[in-house]
Design a protein around this motif. Sequence first.
Motif, PDB file in Angstrom:
ATOM      1  N   UNK A   1      26.779  39.503  12.497  1.00 30.90           N
ATOM      2  CA  UNK A   1      25.749  40.421  13.009  1.00 30.90           C
ATOM      3  C   UNK A   1      26.033  40.690  14.482  1.00 30.90           C
ATOM      4  N   UNK A   2      26.213  41.959  14.846  1.00 35.21           N
ATOM      5  CA  UNK A   2      26.441  42.302  16.247  1.00 35.21           C
ATOM      6  C   UNK A   2      25.150  42.118  17.037  1.00 35.21           C
ATOM      7  N   UNK A   3      25.264  41.505  18.206  1.00 33.64           N
ATOM      8  CA  UNK A   3      24.086  41.233  19.033  1.00 33.64           C
ATOM      9  C   UNK A   3      24.361  41.626  20.476  1.00 33.64           C
ATOM     10  N   UNK A   4      23.294  41.755  21.224  1.00 38.22           N
ATOM     11  CA  UNK A   4      23.368  41.963  22.667  1.00 38.22           C
ATOM     12  C   UNK A   4      22.714  40.769  23.337  1.00 38.22           C
ATOM     13  N   UNK A   5      23.376  40.222  24.342  1.00 39.26           N
ATOM     14  CA  UNK A   5      22.878  39.015  24.984  1.00 39.26           C
ATOM     15  C   UNK A   5      22.227  39.320  26.323  1.00 39.26           C
ATOM     16  N   UNK A   6      21.366  38.411  26.746  1.00 36.87           N
ATOM     17  CA  UNK A   6      20.729  38.492  28.049  1.00 36.87           C
ATOM     18  C   UNK A   6      21.227  37.369  28.940  1.00 36.87           C
ATOM     19  N   UNK A   7      20.300  36.645  29.531  1.00 39.25           N
ATOM     20  CA  UNK A   7      20.686  35.568  30.436  1.00 39.25           C
ATOM     21  C   UNK A   7      21.141  34.352  29.639  1.00 39.25           C
ATOM     22  N   UNK A   8      21.936  33.520  30.293  1.00 38.56           N
ATOM     23  CA  UNK A   8      22.427  32.301  29.656  1.00 38.56           C
ATOM     24  C   UNK A   8      22.523  31.207  30.697  1.00 38.56           C
ATOM     25  N   UNK A   9      22.149  30.007  30.302  1.00 35.44           N
ATOM     26  CA  UNK A   9      22.282  28.864  31.207  1.00 35.44           C
ATOM     27  C   UNK A   9      23.458  27.980  30.835  1.00 35.44           C
ATOM     28  N   UNK A  10      24.332  28.492  29.977  1.00 37.67           N
ATOM     29  CA  UNK A  10      25.499  27.731  29.561  1.00 37.67           C
ATOM     30  C   UNK A  10      25.281  26.950  28.285  1.00 37.67           C
ATOM     31  N   UNK A  11      24.046  26.610  27.997  1.00 32.92           N
ATOM     32  CA  UNK A  11      23.708  25.868  26.778  1.00 32.92           C
ATOM     33  C   UNK A  11      23.025  26.787  25.779  1.00 32.92           C
ATOM     34  N   UNK A  12      22.112  27.598  26.260  1.00 31.26           N
ATOM     35  CA  UNK A  12      21.396  28.543  25.427  1.00 31.26           C
ATOM     36  C   UNK A  12      21.573  29.953  25.976  1.00 31.26           C
ATOM     37  N   UNK A  13      21.505  30.932  25.078  1.00 33.73           N
ATOM     38  CA  UNK A  13      21.700  32.329  25.461  1.00 33.73           C
ATOM     39  C   UNK A  13      20.591  33.180  24.871  1.00 33.73           C
ATOM     40  N   UNK A  14      20.078  34.090  25.668  1.00 32.80           N
ATOM     41  CA  UNK A  14      19.046  35.009  25.211  1.00 32.80           C
ATOM     42  C   UNK A  14      19.676  36.126  24.382  1.00 32.80           C
ATOM     43  N   UNK A  15      19.047  36.475  23.254  1.00 35.42           N
ATOM     44  CA  UNK A  15      19.474  37.592  22.411  1.00 35.42           C
ATOM     45  C   UNK A  15      18.465  38.714  22.596  1.00 35.42           C
ATOM     46  N   UNK A  16      18.930  39.820  23.147  1.00 35.27           N
ATOM     47  CA  UNK A  16      18.010  40.933  23.429  1.00 35.27           C
ATOM     48  C   UNK A  16      17.940  41.941  22.293  1.00 35.27           C
TER      49      UNK A  16
END
Length: 335
Positions: A291-306
């Motif tokens: 599934x193609x996704x767009x990401x937001x901010x990431x802290x290296x461990x978790x990533x936001x999916x916008x």
Amino acid sequence: MKKRIIWIAAALAVVIAAATLFGRGGKAPAIEYDTKVMAADTITMSVTATGTVNPVNKVDVGTQVSGIISDIYVDFNSEVEQGQLIAQLDRSTLEAEKAVAEESLCAAELDYKLQKRNYERQRNLFEQELISDTEFDDAETAYLKAESSYRQARLSLERAEINLGYTQIYSPISGVVLSRAVDEGQRVEFTVDTYADDTFQGSVRQVRLQSTTTSNVVTYEVVIDAPNPDLKLKPGMTATTTIFTMERGGVFVVPAKALRFVPTDVTAEQRKELPAQHVYVRDAAGALSPREVTTGISNGVETEITSGLSAGDEVVVGPAAVADAENVASVSISL
């Protein structure tokens, strides 16, 4: 007879192997995947940078008179415009000086007028040769001194009025306040050694832009507001502080490694066709699909999916231990 025994043994081995392979309905052991079902979550991110930043124009703002600051209208990091009133000195002392100057001017004016009239009378008498040169000279000298004192008194009053105007301090340029020699927020968590099991909460009130350099390390003073109802926090305690520079709630968050996961049965050609940013989603039947996704901010461990995921989607995080398909761990998306 010997050959028959060998064939019988071989037949038994085949039967045993077949029973082992097909004893559970002929199915091979399933690969378990670690997955995450999308749900509203919170992701935080912090940034660390090293370097030296200096302003292009830096102006020290002060005043020509000394006094006590009664009001200050800007704080650290305040944006100001040229000509904006930023501070006010206590006017009481300077107003008193102005009042004294006004009284001095009044007395000097009276003396000047008196000496002027006396001089004019003495001049008339001198022209009629009714007084001596000495008497006329004394009258003229007294008049000139009174005139000089009157001018000085007027200048003193003008100076007092000018000084009174200096009690209002205006910004000479537009910019940002770095520091103020006279005496806003990100969420903060911190601990102190004395109460290692307690986590204290606070918020950043000020991040002062005036830097301090110690042993080639540039630091900025941060003022944190933290409630202290139990009086546990005391001056001098060493605090280990975490400042959350960014925080978003109610967003989809996946483990960062989910964005790197590709099933082992995907060929090299299929990998080339995968979107640049993607995750694998498992459907109700257990099938995996990218599934193609767009990401937001990431802290290296978790990533936001916008974008690209919906509530309830089961995202594959990575392979887990071999187990039955019914026991596959998952993480769902929900709002």
